[in-house]
Every structure is written in C-alpha cells, then in structure tokens.
Design an enzyme around this catalytic site. Structure first.
Site, short mmCIF file in Angstrom:
data_model
loop_
_atom_site.label_atom_id
_atom_site.label_comp_id
_atom_site.label_asym_id
_atom_site.label_seq_id
_atom_site.Cartn_x
_atom_site.Cartn_y
_atom_site.Cartn_z
N GLY A 31 -2.87 -28.21 22.23
CA GLY A 31 -2.11 -27.37 21.32
C GLY A 31 -1.77 -28.15 20.07
O GLY A 31 -1.76 -29.39 20.09
N HIS A 67 7.83 -26.39 18.22
CA HIS A 67 7.51 -27.11 16.96
C HIS A 67 7.83 -26.22 15.76
O HIS A 67 8.27 -26.72 14.72
CB HIS A 67 6.02 -27.46 16.91
CG HIS A 67 5.65 -28.76 17.56
ND1 HIS A 67 6.10 -29.97 17.12
CD2 HIS A 67 4.85 -29.03 18.62
CE1 HIS A 67 5.59 -30.94 17.88
NE2 HIS A 67 4.83 -30.40 18.80
N HIS A 77 5.87 -25.22 24.11
CA HIS A 77 5.92 -26.51 23.39
C HIS A 77 5.56 -26.30 21.92
O HIS A 77 6.26 -26.81 21.03
CB HIS A 77 4.95 -27.49 24.08
CG HIS A 77 4.83 -28.82 23.41
ND1 HIS A 77 5.23 -29.99 24.02
CD2 HIS A 77 4.35 -29.18 22.18
CE1 HIS A 77 5.02 -31.00 23.18
NE2 HIS A 77 4.47 -30.54 22.07
N GLU A 78 4.49 -25.54 21.66
CA GLU A 78 4.05 -25.35 20.27
C GLU A 78 5.02 -24.46 19.50
O GLU A 78 5.29 -24.71 18.32
CB GLU A 78 2.63 -24.77 20.21
CG GLU A 78 1.54 -25.63 20.83
CD GLU A 78 1.59 -27.11 20.43
OE1 GLU A 78 2.01 -27.42 19.30
OE2 GLU A 78 1.23 -27.94 21.27
N CYS A 86 2.95 -35.28 23.33
CA CYS A 86 2.83 -34.61 22.03
C CYS A 86 2.01 -35.48 21.10
O CYS A 86 2.22 -36.70 21.05
CB CYS A 86 4.23 -34.38 21.46
SG CYS A 86 4.22 -33.54 19.87
N LEU A 87 1.08 -34.86 20.36
CA LEU A 87 0.24 -35.61 19.43
C LEU A 87 1.09 -36.35 18.39
O LEU A 87 0.69 -37.39 17.89
CB LEU A 87 -0.73 -34.67 18.71
CG LEU A 87 -1.78 -33.96 19.59
CD1 LEU A 87 -2.65 -33.05 18.72
CD2 LEU A 87 -2.64 -34.96 20.34
N GLN A 100 2.60 -30.24 12.31
CA GLN A 100 1.95 -31.49 12.74
C GLN A 100 0.79 -31.89 11.83
O GLN A 100 0.29 -33.01 11.93
CB GLN A 100 1.44 -31.35 14.18
CG GLN A 100 2.56 -31.21 15.21
CD GLN A 100 2.00 -31.14 16.60
OE1 GLN A 100 1.54 -30.10 17.05
NE2 GLN A 100 2.02 -32.27 17.30
CO CO Z 1 3.80 -31.36 20.29
#
Ligand code: CO
Length: 161
Positions: free
Chosen positions: A45, A134, A130-131, A88-89, A50
């Site tokens: 995701g 963000h 999660h996304e 998380c990226l 991001q």
């Molecule tokens: Co994330």
C-alpha cells in the site's frame, strides 16, 4: 516514474491532505507513478503524502492483480478487532503490533470517477486502514502496542501459526 519515498518525521506526512475534486490526466499519472513506486519498494500500500503529494489518494494491493485505487476514501463501517504486525515504507526497519478492525466498508471514487463501496476483511482491511490513516496524517507508530525488532519478525510469525 518512480518517486522517492517521504521518510518520517518529514512534516509532509502530518499535513492535511486535500480532497480530489476532478479526475485529471495529472491525477491518473500520479496513480500510475504511486503504484510503480509501491511495487519498487515491495509495499502492499502507499498513500499520496508518502510521495510528497498532500491529496486524498491511496493505493492498496495485498494480492497481486487485485489493486484498489482509492480516491477520497472514507471508512463508513467497521467491526471486529485484531492485533497484528505492521510496517511502513516511510518508517524503515520499524515494525510493531497495531489493533485494527477486521471488517470494514470503504466508500471511494475510482479512476473513472465512479463512486464505489467495497467490503474488506482481515489483511486487506488492515492495509486499507493503514493507508487511510496516512490520509489523516496518522502513522502506525501513533497506535503501536508493541515494537518488534526486525530480526524477531520471523519468530513472531512462527509463533502466530
Ligand atoms: Co504506511
């Protein structure tokens, strides 16, 4: 085009994300580029902040070929609860357990501008929550229950089975 990932604690990750008001060529390009960036970083995701864009746009693909492009997504129903590990990226080498609903209904617009309602369960529901967090400027570390060292991840998954 692949974007560089915005890494915490960059304030971009905490800024307000604007709703999309029109499906433009620029937005379609952003969706393509976000997807390419997600795959290149082995993510399931990715959210627009991001990649440095403060827009209500996220992509989730937990199973190959089953891609959700979420424009202005809203969780309109949630139930159940489960605790599992997330990463998380934007927060490299950091993992921890987070409680999430196990069943959610998300209303969003797709790239054709069509309003969609989808029910998601378990890991897909977790990834979407999660996304969508963000898009509210929230990170999983805000709600982490217990951090797990990268070298202990395998043990954690082994114990779960
Ligand atoms: Co994330």
């Amino acid at each position: 085009m692949q974007y560089p990932i915005v890494i915490a604690p960059d304030p971009i990750l905490r800024k307000e994300n604007q709703e999309v008001t029109a499906i433009t060529d620029e937005l379609l390009q952003l969706l393509d580029d976000m997807y390419e960036t997600m795959l290149a970083n082995d993510g399931v995701g990715i959210a627009a902040p991001q990649v440095g864009k403060n827009l209500q746009v996220a992509i989730v693909e937990v199973e190959e070929g089953d891609r959700f492009e979420l424009i202005n997504p809203k969780i309109i129903q949630k139930s159940g609860a489960d605790i599992d590990v997330e990463g998380c990226l934007s927060i490299p080498h950091t993992y921890g357990t987070v409680e999430r609903a196990t069943e959610i209904t998300v209303r969003y617009f797709d790239r054709e501008g069509e309003e969609i309602e989808v029910q998601a369960y378990d890991f897909l529901a977790r990834a979407m929550q999660h996304e969508i967090d963000h898009l509210q400027g929230a990170l999983f570390t805000d709600k982490v229950i217990e951090y797990i060292a990268e070298e202990d991840l395998e043990d954690y998954y082994a114990e779960e089975e």
